[in-house]
Design an enzyme around this catalytic site. Structure first.
Site, PDB file in Angstrom:
ATOM      1  N   HIS A 101     -17.531  -2.806  55.715  1.00 35.81           N
ATOM      2  CA  HIS A 101     -18.485  -2.946  54.630  1.00 35.81           C
ATOM      3  C   HIS A 101     -19.240  -1.646  54.406  1.00 35.81           C
ATOM      4  CE1 HIS A 101     -22.344  -4.901  52.967  1.00 35.81           C
ATOM      5  NE2 HIS A 101     -21.419  -5.027  52.034  1.00 35.81           N
TER       6      HIS A 101
ATOM      7  N   GLU B 183     -14.308  -0.339  52.626  1.00 38.63           N
ATOM      8  CA  GLU B 183     -14.836  -0.657  51.310  1.00 38.63           C
ATOM      9  C   GLU B 183     -15.579   0.545  50.753  1.00 38.63           C
ATOM     10  OE1 GLU B 183     -17.894  -3.693  49.035  1.00 38.63           O
ATOM     11  OE2 GLU B 183     -18.408  -2.757  50.942  1.00 38.63           O
TER      12      GLU B 183
ATOM     13  N   ASP C   8     -17.746   1.557  47.195  1.00 39.84           N
ATOM     14  CA  ASP C   8     -18.306   1.205  45.887  1.00 39.84           C
ATOM     15  C   ASP C   8     -18.287   2.457  45.020  1.00 39.84           C
ATOM     16  OD1 ASP C   8     -18.850  -1.256  47.042  1.00 39.84           O
ATOM     17  OD2 ASP C   8     -20.946  -0.780  47.442  1.00 39.84           O
TER      18      ASP C   8
ATOM     19  N   HIS D 155     -23.506   2.765  46.725  1.00 47.15           N
ATOM     20  CA  HIS D 155     -23.676   1.331  46.539  1.00 47.15           C
ATOM     21  C   HIS D 155     -24.227   1.017  45.154  1.00 47.15           C
ATOM     22  CE1 HIS D 155     -24.529  -2.826  47.198  1.00 47.15           C
ATOM     23  NE2 HIS D 155     -25.837  -2.665  47.152  1.00 47.15           N
TER      24      HIS D 155
END
Length: 466
Positions: free
Chosen positions: A66, A93, A95, A108
């Site tokens: 994450h 992950e 973003d 993020h």
């Protein structure tokens, strides 16, 4: 994953003791050295399987880091991604947002003050502004107002220093990475990418759509098919429908714990996230996506005292619609676990931040048949799932049993997308490039001395969100 590290994590999970000794804050002298960016590898002539990245071929959920190893390093940095892969993540992950010159970078959100030292740069003081992003006013500095060259002068910081002092020790050591750098790292280390397109409606509205540069970048490195180790996710629906027509890469519809997708709200569509996880809603998602990403409480709700309630039918319903299920976010601290998995003395002021029985929680999610698990500390997730598999091998459901998604190991086949039908996935995923797992360094580091920190200028954010 090195056996010594895995063994230590298993001991931590089994014994419920603090794991700071494994990943504690390092003094400056122990920090990784500054290195030059690695050159982009030439695309390999054929897909080469990444070592140890079978992605649930044995029925065990994949581990998705994450925002990288965000419990241990500042999120969305190469430091965090590199550590995540080294401690057992199958996917990292990232973003993605856009710069003014339309380069995709990892943050993020597009506002920079919580995760960088932008407030310490007097040359950018005039760029502090207020904008309405997806219907909400935000004040700060925004990626779309900076060129990539300007963003390169900023340094990354831990977003929640009060809760993650060990991660904050790495403030200033890394810069904002580009998608190119992240792909190169993943391919070099034999990992996959779980990419979120952030606020895609907003970026499209200002002439910086995310879909085209995202697919073009991935294609340059040979990743453009359902057999490649890439998922693209979004909380909105419109850009996933657009991507469905543009690529065979696997798509994940994220579903928040409340509210509705912004693009549906803006269009006057009354559907909510709750509607999307009904059997009918899941069948509709299967028309354009390959899976759903949900918070764990949509799979195992919690009562008023934090104890787990009986599980919902979401996993079974999603599999019946031909969808994968990835859950977010597993964290080891007592305060982040259902009450029955918390350990220690409740009178201890540190109780909520101390580690609980993460292995037991992971074992339960595994038994419920989820296909992927997001974790802030992928090493803990990897060890917990390994422990679950070793302790209860029969409980690891072969993915696809009972009419769900069928995943066949091996090469060829790809993914078949049929509205409302079960979807057969081939997870003989390929990784172009060298694929050295568990060794080496991540590549890019800060290319100049980090700026001095000034806590008085730093915006504190001590609430970790999913």
């Amino acid at each position: 994953m090195p056996s010594r590290t895995r063994g230590g994590l298993l001991a931590v999970l089994a014994g419920g003791t603090a794991f700071a000794a494994l990943y504690g804050a390092h003094p400056a002298a122990d920090r990784p050295p500054v290195t030059a960016p690695a050159p982009a590898p030439a695309p390999a002539p054929a897909l080469v399987p990444g070592p140890g990245r079978s992605a649930c071929a044995d029925g065990t959920p994949i581990v998705i880091a994450h925002r990288g190893a965000s419990a241990l390093r500042p999120e969305h940095t190469l430091l965090a991604y590199d550590l995540a892969i080294g401690t057992g993540a199958d996917y990292i992950e990232c973003d993605l947002v856009s710069t003014r010159d339309h380069v995709l970078v990892a943050r993020h959100e597009n506002e920079l003050s919580q995760t960088t030292d932008v407030a310490l740069h007097p040359e950018f003081a005039a760029r502090r502004t207020t904008k309405v992003v997806n219907g909400h006013p935000r004040t700060g500095w925004f990626t779309e107002d900076f060129t990539l060259a300007e963003l390169r002068t900023l340094r990354a910081r831990e977003r929640c220093p009060g809760q993650r002092p060990g991660s904050a020790a790495y403030d200033g050591l890394d810069r904002i990475p580009t998608l190119d750098e992240i792909v190169r790292l993943a391919q070099r280390r034999g990992a996959g990418l779980h990419i979120e397109t952030k606020i895609p409606s907003y970026f499209a509205s200002i002439g910086l759509p995310l879909e085209e540069p995202l697919l073009a970048t991935l294609a340059r490195y040979g990743w453009d098919d359902a057999t490649d180790p890439v998922f693209i996710q979004s909380f909105e629906t419109g850009n996933l429908r657009k991507l469905h027509a543009m690529t065979r890469l696997r798509l994940i519809q994220f579903v928040a714990d409340a509210g509705a997708p912004y693009d549906l709200v803006a269009a006057g569509d009354p559907r909510t996230y709750d509607d999307m996880v009904t059997p009918a809603g899941l069948r509709e998602i299967a028309r354009y996506a390959d899976g759903v990403g949900v918070v764990t409480r949509r799979v195992v709700p919690r009562g008023p005292h934090g104890r787990s309630l009986p599980p919902t039918s979401l996993v079974t319903d999603a599999h019946a619609a031909g969808l994968l299920v990835h859950v977010s976010t597993v964290r080891a601290q007592n305060g982040r676990l259902p009450a029955e998995y918390r350990r220690g003395d409740r009178r201890d002021p540190r109780y909520r931040s101390l580690p609980g029985d993460a292995a037991g929680w992971l074992d339960r999610l595994c038994r419920l048949g989820v296909d992927g698990i997001f974790a802030d500390d992928p090493g803990v997730a990897r060890a917990g799932l390994d422990l679950a598999r070793a302790t209860h091998p029969a409980a690891v459901r072969p993915t696809g049993a009972g009419g769900g998604v069928t995943r066949a190991a091996g090469a060829g086949g790809g993914a078949t997308r049929t509205a409302g039908a079960a979807v057969t996935r081939d997870v003989g995923i390929g990784v172009t490039g060298m694929g050295t797992s568990g060794t080496g360094t991540s590549g890019t580091r800060a290319d100049e001395d980090p700026l001095k920190r000034d806590g008085s200028l730093r915006r504190r954010a001590d609430t970790i969100t999913a």
